[in-house]
Design a protein around this motif. Structure first.
Motif, short mmCIF file in Angstrom:
data_model
loop_
_atom_site.label_atom_id
_atom_site.label_comp_id
_atom_site.label_asym_id
_atom_site.label_seq_id
_atom_site.Cartn_x
_atom_site.Cartn_y
_atom_site.Cartn_z
N ILE A 301 6.67 124.47 -0.02
CA ILE A 301 5.56 124.61 -0.96
C ILE A 301 5.52 123.37 -1.84
CG2 ILE A 301 4.59 125.96 -2.86
CD1 ILE A 301 6.01 128.39 -1.68
N LYS A 302 4.36 122.74 -1.87
CA LYS A 302 4.21 121.49 -2.62
C LYS A 302 3.07 121.64 -3.62
CE LYS A 302 3.81 116.48 -1.90
NZ LYS A 302 5.15 116.15 -2.41
N LYS A 303 3.35 121.31 -4.88
CA LYS A 303 2.32 121.36 -5.92
C LYS A 303 1.63 120.00 -6.01
CE LYS A 303 4.36 125.00 -8.78
NZ LYS A 303 4.83 125.39 -10.13
N GLU A 305 -1.71 117.91 -7.91
CA GLU A 305 -2.77 117.86 -8.92
C GLU A 305 -4.00 117.20 -8.31
OE1 GLU A 305 -2.51 119.06 -11.97
OE2 GLU A 305 -0.35 119.51 -11.97
N THR A 310 -4.43 122.38 -10.35
CA THR A 310 -3.14 122.31 -9.66
C THR A 310 -3.18 123.25 -8.47
OG1 THR A 310 -1.96 121.85 -11.71
CG2 THR A 310 -0.66 122.66 -9.86
N PHE A 311 -2.84 122.73 -7.31
CA PHE A 311 -2.84 123.52 -6.08
C PHE A 311 -1.43 123.62 -5.53
CE2 PHE A 311 -7.14 121.91 -6.39
CZ PHE A 311 -7.91 123.01 -6.03
N GLN A 312 -1.12 124.78 -5.01
CA GLN A 312 0.13 124.99 -4.30
C GLN A 312 -0.17 124.97 -2.80
OE1 GLN A 312 3.04 127.86 -6.35
NE2 GLN A 312 1.02 128.66 -6.90
N TYR A 313 0.37 123.98 -2.11
CA TYR A 313 0.13 123.85 -0.67
C TYR A 313 1.30 124.49 0.08
CZ TYR A 313 -3.92 120.78 -0.92
OH TYR A 313 -5.18 120.28 -1.11
N GLY A 410 -6.17 128.14 -6.15
CA GLY A 410 -4.93 127.38 -6.28
C GLY A 410 -4.01 127.39 -5.08
N TYR A 496 10.71 125.92 -6.05
CA TYR A 496 9.92 125.60 -4.85
C TYR A 496 10.35 124.26 -4.29
CZ TYR A 496 6.59 129.41 -5.42
OH TYR A 496 5.99 130.65 -5.48
#
Length: 496
Positions: A301-303, A305, A310-313, A410, A496
């Motif tokens: 999981i990568k945050k 911007e 802010t998105f969590q991939y 997000g 994460y």
């Protein structure tokens, strides 16, 4: 005794031929080559180039006879037979060929017969031919191909030529021909070229050529550019990438026809080259079925911007899907440790099917599927993340689909292109009549073991998504009403 024949002196302009033609000619002039497969996208000049080579070859000898087969006789007239007629006319060779229904004879004495193969028994009596050309071989049954191999015999340099679009990764051609050969890729000026490497040390007998519209000079130039065809492919690339992948690029795949479980997955958006970030935790999610393979998926999981958001991939970077005889927890964990050394893994989380946490009668008292995993991976000090009950297939499936369609704020999902079994499952797993995953049964032709064809990576993905994004999933369950999530001691969303 072969009758002598003085072939007419005809000079063919090299500009008449696409690059794939020269590879076809080279393979077919080599007596050690028994099988030639030409596959790829549409408008790639596959059949056209084979027809060109066959016409030239017929002019050079009195015994250069070919049998051309389609699965159904009704398809012959408007397909490969029409190509022969058109090329003979375009080259001004009408005086050299007599063209009748399903039969073409050259002034050299060589001839072609065209047949539909509605029954594999119809391949009897084919030993007089030097070549059997199977147009759209993907429409044939494997038994047809086996019969042809057995019955084409008695002449030096006899060849079987298969032409097709790679419509399904599950096709017998892929699984029982291509995948069972050691194919060595060689440098080429078309999309791909492979020559087999027999295990017994004998000479190569198989050539595989891959081509697509980008190799066709009559579409992409330089002397002529077919803008309409190019525009059509470009539209497919945007609107229906699975179709473009097969019929444009000529890659193995299968057309999504509707009714798939993962309705909002988009090959063009969600399948990417992904790299392992050694600074971030690893999340491994399991499905405990062992056939057709045991399933362990590796996620991170990568945050990120993006502007003010802010998105969590959620990124699936790998899969460990081991088939028999390595389809056991011990082997999957050993493979994980090989790929992801302890020194490079800052944190490890484990996910899976809640029902697998029950005590197993096949194991020691107090042991289950997950105690076994944690035992093999104990040096990583993994944290088990699991709901108190398994998530609803329908609700969790809808949640993941809405993540794909970016309706869950997000959260974004990306799947690594290296995860081939997972991608196949995500593309083609079907929705059952009640909205759940359809678990169709198949039987292994060798072991006779029955197994569920689809759903194993899909289930493992669901287990991961609903726990890694527990708050978002709970909000989704409550139709947008937020809910405070209380997790157990070993279930948290940090690191994460």
């Amino acid at each position: 005794m072969t009758e002598e024949f003085d072939s007419p002196e005809i000079n063919f302009n090299p500009d008449l031929f696409n690059n794939v033609y020269w590879h076809i000619e080279e393979a077919l002039s080599n007596d050690t080559i028994r099988f030639l497969f030409i596959y790829g996208g549409s408008s790639a000049s596959k059949t056209f180039s084979v027809v060109q080579e066959t016409i030239k070859w017929m002019l050079t000898g009195s015994d250069n006879n070919s049998l051309i087969l389609r699965k159904y006789a009704t398809d012959i007239k408007d397909s490969i037979y029409a190509d022969f007629i058109n090329i003979i006319k375009d080259w001004g060779l009408e005086e050299e060929f007599i063209c009748q229904q399903n039969f073409i004879k050259c002034s050299s004495g060589s001839y072609i017969r065209f047949r539909g193969l509605d029954d594999s028994e119809k391949v009897k009596g084919i030993s007089n031919f030097k070549r059997v050309i199977l147009e759209e071989i993907s429409q044939f049954e494997e038994v047809d191909f086996k019969q042809i191999k057995k019955r084409l015999r008695g002449k030096l340099g006899q060849k079987i030529i298969g032409i097709f679009n790679p419509i399904s990764e599950d096709h017998w051609l892929k699984k029982n021909v291509f995948d069972k050969e050691v194919l060595v890729e060689v440098e080429t000026n078309i999309q791909g070229k492979w020559i087999n490497k027999p295990a017994n040390g004998k000479e190569a007998n198989t050539v595989v050529l891959k081509t697509c519209y980008l190799d066709n000079k009559y579409i992409v130039g330089p002397n002529f550019v077919d803008e309409h065809t190019i525009d059509d492919f470009e539209k497919d690339k945007i609107d229906d990438f699975d179709y473009y992948n097969i019929y444009g690029l000529g890659n193995w795949g299968r057309i999504r026809t509707g009714g798939e479980f993962w309705k909002d997955i988009n090959s063009n958006i969600h399948f990417k080259e992904l790299k392992w970030d050694k600074e971030a935790a690893l999340h491994i999610t399991w499905d405990d079925n062992v056939n057709p393979y045991i399933t362990c998926l590796v996620w991170q999981i990568k945050k990120i911007e993006i502007g003010k958001e802010t998105f969590q991939y959620a990124r699936q970077i790998d899969e460990i899907c081991l088939e028999d005889p390595r389809n056991r927890v011990k082997n999957a964990c050993a493979e994980f440790k090989h790929r992801y050394p302890l020194s490079d893994v800052p944190k490890l989380f484990i996910y899976g099917d809640r029902t697998s946490i029950k005590e197993s009668t096949l194991k020691e008292k107090g042991e289950n599927f997950f105690t076994e995993i944690k035992g093999y991976l104990q040096e990583y000090q993994p944290t088990l993340r699991m709901q108190s009950v398994n998530p609803s297939v329908i609700i969790s499936g809808k949640f993941v689909n809405e993540c794909y369609s970016e309706k869950i704020p997000g959260i974004r999902i990306e799947i690594g292109l290296n995860c081939k079994k997972s991608i196949h499952d995500y593309r083609y797993a079907l929705e059952d009549s009640d909205g759940s995953l359809k678990k169709t049964k198949k039987t292994n032709p060798v072991t006779k073991v029955q197994y569920e064809e689809f759903g194993h990576p899909s289930d493992a993905k669901r287990y991961f998504m609903v726990m890694a994004f527990a708050s978002e999933y709970a909000t989704h369950q409550r139709a947008g009403k937020s809910q405070r999530i209380v997790t157990g001691k070993n279930i948290h969303k940090n690191s994460y």
